[in-house]
Design a protein around this motif. Structure first.
Motif, short mmCIF file in Angstrom:
data_model
loop_
_atom_site.label_atom_id
_atom_site.label_comp_id
_atom_site.label_asym_id
_atom_site.label_seq_id
_atom_site.Cartn_x
_atom_site.Cartn_y
_atom_site.Cartn_z
N ASN A 46 -4.80 4.09 -7.00
CA ASN A 46 -5.75 3.86 -5.91
C ASN A 46 -6.90 3.00 -6.40
N MET A 75 -1.99 -8.57 -3.59
CA MET A 75 -1.22 -7.62 -2.78
C MET A 75 -0.07 -8.32 -2.07
N LYS A 106 0.82 -1.21 0.00
CA LYS A 106 0.00 0.00 0.00
C LYS A 106 0.86 1.26 0.00
#
Length: 156
Positions: free
Chosen positions: A65, A73, A59
């Motif tokens: 975004n 991730m 992140k």
């Protein structure tokens, strides 16, 4: 997916970019290299929760975004960690401790008058390598100066 102009602007702003793609090629994301400060935060979180630490690192680095699934991730975060390991391969100690990072940061700050905690990891290690070389070079110059001074003083 970002267009070529946007990618070029991001490269100018963040330096080199990482292009990470899922195994099935359905998801592509662009990431910046983490700053030294982000990496230290990652290490602190990793002690308590490795899963959360990798998500945190992803992140911190992702430039778009959007919502990504956890599996992607984690995979992308692990790729970023691997990239950091490659950037730090030259280091004397393969598993540096926190105080060694602080010493390295102090050396970079003194040699180049930059905030090492805002540098990307590859830039941090490049500057550290250069700072170590400068330190060794200065020590050699001082040693040669002292040898010359002693030889002139005691040769008479």
């Amino acid at each position: 997916m970002l267009d070529e102009i946007t990618i070029q602007n991001l490269k100018e702003k963040h330096g080199s970019l990482l292009k990470l793609t899922s195994d099935d090629q359905s998801v592509t994301v662009y990431c910046k290299k983490p700053s030294f400060n982000a990496f230290l935060n990652y290490q602190n979180i990793y002690k308590d929760n490795p899963h959360e630490a990798i998500l945190f690192l992803f992140k911190e680095c992702v430039l778009e975004n959007e919502i990504y699934d956890d599996e992607f991730m984690l995979s992308a975060g692990n790729s970023i960690v691997e990239m950091i390991k490659k950037d730090s391969e030259f280091s004397i100690n393969a598993t540096p401790q926190k105080d060694e990072f602080k010493k390295s940061a102090a050396l970079i700050r003194a040699a180049f008058q930059v905030d090492p905690y805002q540098l990307s990891m590859d830039e941090f290690y490049k500057l550290l390598e250069e700072a170590l070389w400068l330190q060794k070079h200065n020590e050699t110059r001082l040693e040669n100066t002292l040898i010359t001074a002693f030889s002139k003083t005691f040769s008479n």
